[in-house]
Design an enzyme around this catalytic site. Structure first.
Site, PDB file in Angstrom:
ATOM      1  N   ASP A  97      45.830  31.358  64.393  1.00 54.38           N
ATOM      2  CA  ASP A  97      46.122  31.115  65.714  1.00 54.38           C
ATOM      3  C   ASP A  97      45.925  32.927  66.118  1.00 54.38           C
ATOM      4  O   ASP A  97      46.735  33.613  65.631  1.00 54.38           O
ATOM      5  CB  ASP A  97      47.874  31.142  65.699  1.00 54.38           C
ATOM      6  N   HIS A  98      44.700  32.816  67.107  1.00 56.48           N
ATOM      7  CA  HIS A  98      44.574  34.171  67.418  1.00 56.48           C
ATOM      8  C   HIS A  98      45.470  35.138  67.822  1.00 56.48           C
ATOM      9  O   HIS A  98      45.131  36.155  67.731  1.00 56.48           O
ATOM     10  CB  HIS A  98      42.851  34.158  68.014  1.00 56.48           C
ATOM     11  N   HIS A 125      49.667  29.092  70.609  1.00 59.26           N
ATOM     12  CA  HIS A 125      50.098  30.334  70.926  1.00 59.26           C
ATOM     13  C   HIS A 125      51.475  30.740  71.519  1.00 59.26           C
ATOM     14  O   HIS A 125      52.156  31.730  71.300  1.00 59.26           O
ATOM     15  CB  HIS A 125      49.253  30.789  71.966  1.00 59.26           C
TER      16      HIS A 125
HETATM   17  C1  BG6 Z   1      42.395  29.410  73.361  1.00 59.41           C
HETATM   18  C2  BG6 Z   1      42.539  28.291  74.364  1.00 59.41           C
HETATM   19  O1  BG6 Z   1      43.004  29.202  72.195  1.00 59.41           O
HETATM   20  O2  BG6 Z   1      43.158  30.602  73.847  1.00 59.41           O
HETATM   21  C3  BG6 Z   1      41.751  28.679  75.451  1.00 59.41           C
HETATM   22  O3  BG6 Z   1      41.735  27.256  73.628  1.00 59.41           O
HETATM   23  C4  BG6 Z   1      42.732  29.961  76.159  1.00 59.41           C
HETATM   24  O4  BG6 Z   1      41.770  27.757  76.498  1.00 59.41           O
HETATM   25  C5  BG6 Z   1      42.482  31.137  75.258  1.00 59.41           C
HETATM   26  O5  BG6 Z   1      41.840  30.403  77.278  1.00 59.41           O
HETATM   27  C6  BG6 Z   1      43.339  32.174  75.661  1.00 59.41           C
HETATM   28  O6  BG6 Z   1      43.305  33.304  74.835  1.00 59.41           O
HETATM   29  P1  BG6 Z   1      43.282  34.782  75.149  1.00 59.41           P
HETATM   30  O7  BG6 Z   1      43.223  35.649  74.069  1.00 59.41           O
HETATM   31  O8  BG6 Z   1      42.000  34.867  76.222  1.00 59.41           O
HETATM   32  O9  BG6 Z   1      44.834  34.934  75.984  1.00 59.41           O
END
Ligand code: BG6
Length: 497
Positions: free
Chosen positions: A183-184, A246
């Protein structure tokens, strides 16, 4: 540099978007900052035919465009010599795996990587299990030397049931401790900072409960639409694309009990308890507490934006949600009765992710008339694009009158450490080779988050939509504002202030 880190990054999906935008630039940045050992190697696998040279040229463009550090010839040469491309159809070509293993063993000998492999599955979820099966049957995940770990991108399953099946099947092939589910958001600097702010300050932790906190708000606004991912998004929607992972992960970091120590399992034990205590939705609570949305055409950042239904690979009658706002509760001793408001949307009027902790006001005392105007104390954690936090308090306005004014004690981390925050993927890749699983989701966390999502999705099936119901470039459907205002509260739009 720790020899234990000498390893091979084996990327399945080597020509995909994620590899180009995030993975290769992240590995480059790690090398730039000298966080990787001399002898790391990257082996990318893709179904397109390419020579090593062609692939390296593509990656040159990616690093140039997406890395936070600028390239120079010497550095690029050093980096590119460590990148290799293998072309085979990883979905069906069983012999390809044997060849790959032989190739990786040659790399081990040449670069002294000693069987240490991080397999990164940057592919569509339907291929996860097949790839792991093939790795297993070719003896590529249980080698006698080194270690072999698997990093799996989201989404892990598409429902509670499919996630359970996937987990059941892969856990028969590899032990849980070698599975790193991404989960980045857990790799983002400010998400890590939540632990420091909560547990490193005597100011907050004693007040961090239902006695002092009025409500918690988590907002994720994006300017972007679905870009070129319409096909995927049609099935995911905001619910599975953002909320299941997230947004709930951010909530666990805010709401968990202090772990006994900072070991991965101790942290994950506490996070999962939050997810277990989340109140599930029923038909009645759903109606009152959830607002859904899908964007129509509009203007975002000065440019015309098409409606979701006109995006590539999206049905013109699609009922997929691109916005959600909800109110829920964590039914445990710490948080009983504290509303948690969460909202997220694509094609909004601003890009910002933030968490607001709104404290209760002191009891109003009639003869403190001058205090009528006092505002709530707020702790605002700015996750992105600006990183930092501020604490909103009340103070006396200078002058002969006793007037109050709000003051924001502001810490702009991104101003102080210009370009210094590692990208989420940099941190995640590094922690995976260091074997720190606390930044990855454990199976039981996923299981409970899917349960929560299922309680919402079950109700989605029974409700009608009139989509689109908000214009691109706005703050979402009006009902999302009503959702909180009917409780006598408001969304704090601090990014727009
Ligand atoms: C991803 C989603 O996991 O997270 C995307 O699949 C989303 O749709 C993105 O735009 C958002 O990540 P960040 O790091 O740009 O907030």
């Amino acid at each position: 540099m720790d020899k234990e880190l000498s390893s091979i990054f084996v990327i399945f999906g080597g020509t995909g978007d994620l590899t180009k935008r995030k993975l290769i630039p992240a590995i480059f940045s790690l090398m730039y900052e000298e966080k990787l050992p001399e002898n790391f190697t990257i082996v990318s696998i893709g179904r397109r035919e390419k020579t090593n040279e062609e692939y390296r040229e593509d990656m040159y463009e990616s690093v140039k465009k997406f890395s936070r550090f600028s390239l120079n010839d010497e550095l690029w040469h050093k980096f590119s010599m460590r990148i290799f491309y293998k072309n085979f159809d990883f979905t069906s070509d069983k012999v390809g795996y044997k060849d790959l293993d032989t190739f990786l063993e040659t790399m081990d000998t040449k670069h002294l990587t000693g069987g240490k492999r991080l397999y990164y599955l940057a592919v569509a979820p339907e291929f996860f299990e097949g790839i792991i099966r093939n790795l297993k049957s070719n003896g590529m995940v249980d080698k006698a030397n080194g270690w072999q770990r698997i990093m799996i991108e989201k989404p892990f399953g598409s429902s509670l049931e499919t996630a359970r099946i996937l987990n059941h099947n892969i856990s028969k092939l590899i032990p849980e401790e070698n599975i790193f589910r991404i989960d980045h958001y857990l790799g983002k600097e400010m998400i890590q900072n939540i632990l420091a702010i909560r547990f490193g300050n005597s100011l907050f932790e004693p007040l961090w409960n239902a006695n002092y906190i009025d409500n918690i708000q988590i907002t994720s606004n994006e300017l972007l639409g679905v870009e070129n991912r319409g096909g995927y998004y049609e099935n995911a929607g905001i619910l599975k694309d953002m909320l299941q992972n997230h947004l709930l992960q951010m909530l666990t970091m805010i709401a968990m009990e202090p772990p006994v120590d900072f070991e991965p399992e101790s942290i994950r034990d506490e996070k999962v308890k939050v997810l277990r205590s989340l109140r599930l939705f029923t038909a009645a609570s759903f109606k009152e507490n959830i607002v859904r949305g899908q964007y129509g055409e509009g203007e975002v950042d000065g440019k015309k934006a098409v409606a979701y239904r006109e995006e590539d690979r999206v049905s013109p009658l699609s009922n997929t949600d691109t916005f959600i706002a909800l109110k829920t509760y964590i039914d445990n001793f710490r948080w009983g009765g504290v509303p948690i408001y969460i909202r997220a949307g694509k094609r909004m009027n601003t890009k910002s992710t933030e968490i607001v902790i709104q404290f209760k006001k002191l009891p109003g005392i009639n003869y403190y008339k001058d205090f009528n105007e006092v505002v709530h104390n707020l702790l605002v954690l700015k996750i992105q694009p600006e990183e930092g936090f501020f604490f909103q308090i009340n103070a006396k306005k200078p002058g002969s009158e006793f007037k109050m004014e709000k003051v924001q004690l502001d810490y702009c981390q991104s101003c102080k450490y210009l370009n210094d925050s590692p990208e989420a993927y940099e941190r995640l890749l590094l922690e995976a080779i260091r074997n720190n699983s606390s930044l990855f989701t454990r199976w039981d966390e996923l299981e409970y988050s899917w349960k929560f999502i299922e309680s919402i999705e079950n109700q989605f099936k029974t409700t009608l939509h009139e989509y689109p119901n908000y214009s691109a470039g706005t703050s979402g459907p009006r009902e999302a504002i009503d959702l909180i205002e009917k409780d006598g509260r408001q969304w704090w739009n601090t990014a727009a202030d």
